[in-house]
Design an enzyme around this catalytic site. Sequence first.
Site, PDB file in Angstrom:
ATOM      1  N   GLU A  50       4.365   1.584  -3.465  1.00 57.73           N
ATOM      2  CA  GLU A  50       5.181   0.421  -3.105  1.00 57.73           C
ATOM      3  C   GLU A  50       5.127  -0.688  -4.152  1.00 57.73           C
ATOM      4  O   GLU A  50       6.085  -1.441  -4.320  1.00 57.73           O
ATOM      5  CB  GLU A  50       4.749  -0.152  -1.745  1.00 57.73           C
ATOM      6  CG  GLU A  50       5.090   0.740  -0.557  1.00 57.73           C
ATOM      7  CD  GLU A  50       4.012   1.745  -0.227  1.00 57.73           C
ATOM      8  OE1 GLU A  50       3.083   1.933  -1.049  1.00 57.73           O
ATOM      9  OE2 GLU A  50       4.075   2.358   0.854  1.00 57.73           O
ATOM     10  N   PHE A 112      -1.859  -0.042  15.208  1.00 59.56           N
ATOM     11  CA  PHE A 112      -1.918   0.843  14.050  1.00 59.56           C
ATOM     12  C   PHE A 112      -0.972   0.322  12.958  1.00 59.56           C
ATOM     13  O   PHE A 112       0.194   0.069  13.224  1.00 59.56           O
ATOM     14  CB  PHE A 112      -1.530   2.275  14.449  1.00 59.56           C
ATOM     15  CG  PHE A 112      -1.487   3.206  13.263  1.00 59.56           C
ATOM     16  CD1 PHE A 112      -2.645   3.472  12.537  1.00 59.56           C
ATOM     17  CD2 PHE A 112      -0.286   3.789  12.865  1.00 59.56           C
ATOM     18  CE1 PHE A 112      -2.603   4.311  11.429  1.00 59.56           C
ATOM     19  CE2 PHE A 112      -0.243   4.635  11.763  1.00 59.56           C
ATOM     20  CZ  PHE A 112      -1.399   4.898  11.044  1.00 59.56           C
ATOM     21  N   GLN A 113      -1.500   0.154  11.768  1.00 58.51           N
ATOM     22  CA  GLN A 113      -0.758  -0.359  10.607  1.00 58.51           C
ATOM     23  C   GLN A 113      -0.164  -1.746  10.853  1.00 58.51           C
ATOM     24  O   GLN A 113       0.883  -2.085  10.315  1.00 58.51           O
ATOM     25  CB  GLN A 113       0.312   0.636  10.146  1.00 58.51           C
ATOM     26  CG  GLN A 113      -0.324   1.936   9.677  1.00 58.51           C
ATOM     27  CD  GLN A 113       0.619   2.830   8.885  1.00 58.51           C
ATOM     28  OE1 GLN A 113       1.818   2.867   9.154  1.00 58.51           O
ATOM     29  NE2 GLN A 113       0.074   3.548   7.920  1.00 58.51           N
ATOM     30  N   LYS A 162       9.533  -2.877  14.627  1.00 61.63           N
ATOM     31  CA  LYS A 162      10.226  -1.600  14.767  1.00 61.63           C
ATOM     32  C   LYS A 162      11.201  -1.586  15.947  1.00 61.63           C
ATOM     33  O   LYS A 162      12.275  -0.991  15.866  1.00 61.63           O
ATOM     34  CB  LYS A 162       9.187  -0.482  14.941  1.00 61.63           C
ATOM     35  CG  LYS A 162       9.809   0.904  14.912  1.00 61.63           C
ATOM     36  CD  LYS A 162       8.759   1.994  14.856  1.00 61.63           C
ATOM     37  CE  LYS A 162       9.440   3.350  14.734  1.00 61.63           C
ATOM     38  NZ  LYS A 162       8.471   4.448  14.675  1.00 61.63           N
ATOM     39  N   MET A 474      -6.773  -6.761 -25.009  1.00 60.00           N
ATOM     40  CA  MET A 474      -6.748  -8.222 -24.938  1.00 60.00           C
ATOM     41  C   MET A 474      -8.105  -8.762 -24.494  1.00 60.00           C
ATOM     42  O   MET A 474      -8.585  -9.779 -25.007  1.00 60.00           O
ATOM     43  CB  MET A 474      -5.646  -8.686 -23.983  1.00 60.00           C
ATOM     44  CG  MET A 474      -5.461 -10.179 -23.959  1.00 60.00           C
ATOM     45  SD  MET A 474      -5.129 -10.854 -25.591  1.00 60.00           S
ATOM     46  CE  MET A 474      -3.342 -10.960 -25.554  1.00 60.00           C
TER      47      MET A 474
HETATM   48  C1  LIG Z   1      -3.764  -5.939 -12.737  1.00 62.75           C
HETATM   49  C2  LIG Z   1      -4.522  -6.594 -13.818  1.00 62.75           C
HETATM   50  N1  LIG Z   1      -5.851  -6.404 -13.932  1.00 62.75           N
HETATM   51  C3  LIG Z   1      -6.532  -6.986 -14.944  1.00 62.75           C
HETATM   52  C4  LIG Z   1      -5.895  -7.784 -15.857  1.00 62.75           C
HETATM   53  C5  LIG Z   1      -6.673  -8.451 -16.976  1.00 62.75           C
HETATM   54  N2  LIG Z   1      -6.225  -7.941 -18.278  1.00 62.75           N
HETATM   55  C6  LIG Z   1      -5.346  -8.613 -19.048  1.00 62.75           C
HETATM   56  S1  LIG Z   1      -4.939  -7.788 -20.452  1.00 62.75           S
HETATM   57  C7  LIG Z   1      -5.974  -6.527 -20.072  1.00 62.75           C
HETATM   58  C8  LIG Z   1      -6.106  -5.350 -20.987  1.00 62.75           C
HETATM   59  C9  LIG Z   1      -4.897  -4.504 -21.012  1.00 62.75           C
HETATM   60  O1  LIG Z   1      -5.183  -3.325 -21.694  1.00 62.75           O
HETATM   61  P1  LIG Z   1      -4.031  -2.431 -22.270  1.00 62.75           P
HETATM   62  O2  LIG Z   1      -3.011  -2.179 -21.250  1.00 62.75           O
HETATM   63  O3  LIG Z   1      -4.634  -1.232 -22.935  1.00 62.75           O
HETATM   64  O4  LIG Z   1      -3.344  -3.385 -23.340  1.00 62.75           O
HETATM   65  P2  LIG Z   1      -3.895  -3.883 -24.769  1.00 62.75           P
HETATM   66  O5  LIG Z   1      -4.397  -5.268 -24.556  1.00 62.75           O
HETATM   67  O6  LIG Z   1      -4.957  -2.947 -25.215  1.00 62.75           O
HETATM   68  O7  LIG Z   1      -2.687  -3.851 -25.634  1.00 62.75           O
HETATM   69  C10 LIG Z   1      -6.628  -6.768 -18.861  1.00 62.75           C
HETATM   70  C11 LIG Z   1      -7.619  -5.877 -18.257  1.00 62.75           C
HETATM   71  C12 LIG Z   1      -4.510  -7.975 -15.673  1.00 62.75           C
HETATM   72  N3  LIG Z   1      -3.803  -8.779 -16.484  1.00 62.75           N
HETATM   73  N4  LIG Z   1      -3.839  -7.365 -14.682  1.00 62.75           N
END
Ligand SMILES: Cc1ncc(C[n+]2csc(CCOP(=O)(O)OP(=O)(O)O)c2C)c(N)n1
Lengths: 566, 156
Positions: A50, A112-113, A162, A474
């Site tokens: 979803e 439920f749900q 529902k 990042m």
């Molecule tokens: C759902 C979610 N969880 C954690 C983060 C924190 N976060 C920001 S950038 C990042 C790393 C992303 O890694 P990747 O997709 O490999 O991209 P890269 O930075 O290596 O290009 C994380 C964990 C986020 N933005 N969103």
Amino acid sequence: MKMNGARMVCEAIIAEGTKTVFGYPGGAIMNVYDEIYKQDGFEHILNRHEQASVHAADGYARATGEVGVAMVTSGPGFTNAVTGLATAYMDSIPLVVISGQVPLSLIGTDGFQEIDAVGISRPCTKHNYLVRELSELPRILKEAFHIARSGRPGPVLVDIPKDITAEIGEFVYPNSVNIPSYKPTTKGNKRQIDKAVEAILKAKKPLLYIGGGAVLSNASDLIRKLALMGGIPAVETLMARGVMGDSNPLLQGMLGMHGNYSSNMAMSETDLVISLGARFDDRVTGKLSEFAKYADVIHIDIDPANISKLVDVDYPIVGDITIVLEKIIAGLEDKIKPERYSDWRDVLNRYNELHPLTFQDSDDVIKPQWVVERVGELLGEKAIVTSDVGQHQMWTAQHYPFDRPRQWINSGGLGTMGFGFPAALGAKKGYPEKTVINFTGDGSILMNMQELVTASEYKIPVINIILNNHFLGMVRQWQSFFYDNRFAETDLSYQPNFKALAESCGGIGYDVTTKEEFDKALKDAIEKDRVTFINVAINRFENVLPMVPAGGALYNMILADQKEEK
Amino acid sequence: MADVRRVISILVENESSVLSRVSGLFAGRGYNIETLTVAPIPDTNRSRITIVTKGSKRVIEQITKQLHKLIPVYKVVEHDEMVEKEMILAKFPIEENLSDIQALCQAYNGGIANVGADMIIGMVTDEPCRIKHFLEATKRYNPIEVVRGGVVAIER
Ligand SMILES: Cc1ncc(C[n+]2csc(CCOP(=O)(O)OP(=O)(O)O)c2C)c(N)n1
Ligand SMILES: [Mg+2]
């Protein structure tokens, strides 16, 4: 006409003109799915989660400017959708999300749900409804679409028990909406507009500060016109990339944490900020007290709460940017002289020559910026570009030659990893004839990789380019800069076989380690009408630069030529 | 910026979740609520919510703007010139001096609301700063329980 509540939902969607609905069935929403089965006014795409349904509807909305629609069941179906709602909320994207709810008689019994969808979604929707009577349903549906797309747009949830979707009643879809307590201001106050015009004529170093609201208001043409007639330089936020068009010499580029030198310096030195649908986000402003320190501020925004929220505004104008700009442009006509700001433009040009946005390319290893620029060369304005969240997102925002608004789709406000792929599906459904590229990371792509199945089943051929650094890059970058290289839980050396993963779901995978291989893979992917993963091994320790450390002043950037690479 | 105290009246559509929208906004954005009262406005399908809050000028401005954004909110009034009242019910042991308590309550626009077998209930309605004084003064009579209503206000 008499019909059940479920059919009313379908009729409303058809009446509103939405061609594609994304969703996932379950007990509480089954009546509606039964009616979806019987109708042919819109297509339904079964995502495999979803969250992806809501992101897909969101991508559709961002690409087309229309309201996106998603449909989920109660309980876990709804809670899975929450991240999607929050993502759309933070970026003001018009969505209507329909959720099933347990029958009225069970509400409050921990059925439920059963989950309090209206309670959970209150802070991440523009508005939400729990339908309590069938007779209210047509009005609520009409209002939901109206609220989603008018004023400052945003997601609206309609939670329907529902028994209400089963009940039969008279259906007349209202053709207008009257909510006495909801009348967004769009026109802009004339006196404030006149004052703003005077301020622009008096300024020596005006700067257009363009935000995501400019995209939402479809104000790009007017903004380009204003910039051109005055020779006024411009900077764009992450959300506004494409509004000016990157070939426009007045555009300095993106500003903020990963903005380029001349953009951030322009903001630091301007004497008049003309804010167009931007909201002074902390990732943009850096240290607030140093932000646009020498400037008066004209702030045009449809949401009064954005004005003077963070920065004191001298010329507040509440209104739709398009309507307000028409008046400002009329006020400036024949009076504004581009020569007036030529010294200012020269200063910025010199900054740009001093520290242009560059990167150190390599022949040994693929640099992510090269990939982005290469795709830009090969596809340019022909592609719609989405991204996930991380370094790859910033490299894309910095280096892709955006040409128009709505070409660039990303989760700026919430920063939702997993957004890019489903959003790409939505964009592709909106513009089937365009090539849709999702720049993603080896971390992010796994957060909605099940959409490979959706893309294959419905033949939605989007191209996912995984800029694979084997890191949560990042976060790793922050660990390198600010945590003494302690890479706590960011090493993604353990990887799936991305090529095999794509292929196991009916897509095509490419493993790429050289530039030649990349070109070949991309050309092949464009020709094939299948969903693809192009897994590009990039330099592991590449950093996103320039960088303004969080909370620092915009003019204190770590620049590419200053930072040694590991 | 120094914090200021503000009384805000919010006119809302009578719908089941409107109070949670308002209070949730305060909680979610870290605004402070000192008192909150709600009641339907006679002969309409609207209610009035009165909130006393504290914050810097910028925060107060944000509060009114954010409240205004809520769809079922018709009107937000940040009061300047107003009549403000708050109500107190206080229960005292029967052993305390009834006429002293009565005199005290009367001094604050009230009186004795009830006298039972083992307690006296006093009631007052007055301006918030006077209510504070009243609470101070009651201490002498060993109140068993004090119930404080929130502030209600009307423009002057
Ligand atoms: C759902 C979610 N969880 C954690 C983060 C924190 N976060 C920001 S950038 C990042 C790393 C992303 O890694 P990747 O997709 O490999 O991209 P890269 O930075 O290596 O290009 C994380 C964990 C986020 N933005 N969103
Ligand atoms: Mg990565």
